[in-house]
Design an enzyme around this catalytic site. Structure first.
Site, mmCIF file in Angstrom:
data_model
loop_
_atom_site.group_PDB
_atom_site.id
_atom_site.type_symbol
_atom_site.label_atom_id
_atom_site.label_comp_id
_atom_site.label_asym_id
_atom_site.label_seq_id
_atom_site.Cartn_x
_atom_site.Cartn_y
_atom_site.Cartn_z
ATOM 1 N N TRP A 150 0.800 -1.224 0.000
ATOM 2 C CA TRP A 150 0.000 0.000 0.000
ATOM 3 C C TRP A 150 0.832 1.273 0.000
ATOM 4 O O TRP A 150 0.331 2.346 -0.308
ATOM 5 C CB TRP A 150 -0.921 0.028 1.233
ATOM 6 N N GLY A 227 6.329 -6.538 -0.319
ATOM 7 C CA GLY A 227 5.609 -6.706 0.937
ATOM 8 C C GLY A 227 6.560 -6.998 2.076
ATOM 9 O O GLY A 227 7.780 -6.809 1.966
ATOM 10 N N SER A 228 6.020 -7.491 3.151
ATOM 11 C CA SER A 228 6.827 -7.774 4.332
ATOM 12 C C SER A 228 7.649 -9.042 4.137
ATOM 13 O O SER A 228 7.320 -9.906 3.308
ATOM 14 C CB SER A 228 5.932 -7.933 5.560
ATOM 15 N N GLU A 249 10.644 -8.191 -3.160
ATOM 16 C CA GLU A 249 11.159 -6.926 -2.622
ATOM 17 C C GLU A 249 10.519 -6.775 -1.259
ATOM 18 O O GLU A 249 9.339 -6.461 -1.140
ATOM 19 C CB GLU A 249 10.796 -5.763 -3.559
ATOM 20 N N CYS A 283 10.330 1.499 2.370
ATOM 21 C CA CYS A 283 11.252 0.411 2.696
ATOM 22 C C CYS A 283 12.708 0.832 2.609
ATOM 23 O O CYS A 283 13.569 0.227 3.253
ATOM 24 C CB CYS A 283 10.989 -0.789 1.798
#
Length: 477
Positions: A150, A227-228, A249, A283
């Site tokens: 997001w 994402g995580s 990623e 990130c």
């Protein structure tokens, strides 16, 4: 707001899905701004079937024709830039200026990969066989499932869809349920550009309805995720059953190393807007500030002064410099990071709390000094508007501390010594290192990390190869 969108399957929008609806919040007000249909398993399976059928046509389309199609998508994106920026801001809370920049970077992806589509080269290798020739060819990997986060809801989609299309793949986009409209407007630009039905689909929805069918399907040959790390680890495990290609990623915890010869004013001018862009929910945001002891107190004081002057506000207000955290869960997590640092002896120089004006998920831009290495603010990715500052004295010491932990996405070094810069780039374990610069994300540059920060690259000439299979042909006559 989402009246013209929905699920995109078979070349058209659908206003209903088997999974009900997803309500979307504006994080600046904590109010619902609209709803989108949530896909059921049947719609996802239909999208997979249509992607497989469309792949036959799209992979056979000449690269020059695919390039024209990507340029046409970019043209439509340019025409809809202000509409897109407004959607990004409403869904994420980031200021309009940042949303406009994100949309521009998203458009760049389609421009860049339009040209890469023309340059998918093979090579000839001398064969040992008499009269023989070895040909090395590149072919599209197949149907791609793209999962996006997001925090950059447009550019993360573009980084996946553009190279997939350039390579000749069909692609199914599964955007974050918190920011579906930002992905939908990109897909609508694909529709307007006239790509064949089924080449691009979009399905939003629950994990059980979207994730599980896409990852389990033997038709889907590649998974790409932003994402995580936890989600990426699960996706890698789940993809193993069908031996899919994966690009990941994932998380980061970027160190910023400031040596004693750094250009002090340039550093401050760059680091304040960079750290608090998108409320620190980036990130590659610098999280761990390692400042040489000779500059430490001066930097902390001036940095905190500038940070305290940043203007919080709704992203649609042109004067806003920082927007909200994405949701209440993340807001509470950020409060916990600050509390943990203070409990361990860190000093709060700026921010550290929710503003008193109420409404939305705002948190003040925060500066922590004298942060110990075992505090969450240094040891873990805080993914928020927190700068954790700590001193160092020797290069070998700071390299060891910068390399501590499991992440290796981005790192930054400020020095005016070319020799020190080369030493730092060689010594720091990271997929990307910025020297006197924070500008790492560009269509022409390979973006990605090592260790638990992921695998594969997005952007640059390297990015398209994650969507291509290598085929060897030994020809002898």
């Amino acid at each position: 707001m989402y009246e013209s969108f929905g699920l995109f399957i078979g070349g058209g929008w659908r206003s209903r899905g088997g999974g009900g609806v997803i309500e979307v919040e504006d994080p600046a007000t904590a109010s619902v701004i609209g709803s989108v249909p949530s896909a059921g398993v049947a719609e996802v399976e239909e999208a997979i079937d249509l992607a497989q059928a469309a792949l036959k046509t799209w992979r056979a389309t000449p690269g020059w024709t695919r390039a024209d199609a990507l340029h046409a998508i970019a043209d439509r994106m340019v025409a809809r830039a202000e509409e897109a920026a407004r959607i990004i801001t409403l869904e994420t809370g980031k200021p309009l200026a940042q949303s406009r920049r994100e949309w521009g970077l998203s458009t760049d992806q389609f421009r860049w990969y339009a040209e890469e589509a023309r340059r998918i080269y093979g090579r000839i290798v001398e064969s040992r066989a008499p009269g023989g020739r070895i040909e090395v060819l590149h072919e599209p990997v197949g149907v791609v499932a793209a999962f996006t986060a997001w925090n950059f809801p447009a550019v993360l989609v573009a980084r996946k869809v553009a190279p997939a299309l350039a390579a000749g793949c069909s692609v199914i986009v599964r955007p974050s349920s918190e920011t579906p409209g930002s992905a939908m407007i990109i897909v609508d630009c694909v529709r307007e550009a006239g790509l064949p039905a089924g080449v691009v689909s979009l399905v939003a929805g629950s994990v059980s309805a979207t994730y599980e069918p896409l990852v389990a399907s033997p038709v889907v040959r590649k998974i790409t995720l932003t994402g995580s790390t936890a989600v990426g680890q699960r996706m890698i495990r789940d993809s193993a059953a069908t031996v899919k290609r994966v690009s990941m990623e994932l998380g980061g915890n970027a160190p910023l190393v400031v040596f004693d010869d750094a250009d002090f004013d340039k550093l401050l001018d760059l680091v304040v807007p960079t750290k608090y862009a998108n409320a620190g929910q980036v990130c590659v945001s610098p999280d761990r500030f390692y400042i040489h002891e000779s500059l430490y107190d001066r930097f902390a004081e001036e940095f905190a002064r500038r940070v305290a002057a940043l203007k919080l506000g709704h992203g649609l207000e042109e004067t806003s410099q920082m927007g909200p955290i994405i949701n209440l869960r993340r807001l509470e997590a950020i409060e916990g990071v600050v509390a943990d640092a203070q409990k361990r002896g860190a000093r709060l120089l700026a921010g550290g709390k929710r503003p008193q004006n109420g409404g939305g998920y705002f948190f003040e831009p925060t500066v922590l000094k004298d942060v110990p290495d075992d505090a969450q603010a240094l040891a873990e990715e805080n993914f928020g508007p927190i700068a954790a500052i700590t001193p160092f004295s020797r290069p070998d010491e700071v390299y060891e501390r910068a390399n501590a932990g499991d992440f290796g996405l981005a790192a930054y070094v400020f020095t005016q010594s070319a020799a020190r810069a080369r030493e730092a780039v060689a010594s720091i374990e990271s997929g990307m290192v910025g020297v006197n610069s924070f500008a790492l994300a560009a269509a022409e540059a390979p973006f990605g990390g090592i260790k638990l920060s992921g695998m594969g690259r997005e952007g640059g000439s390297e990015g398209i190869h994650d969507f291509l299979n290598v085929k060897l042909s030994q020809v002898a006559f």
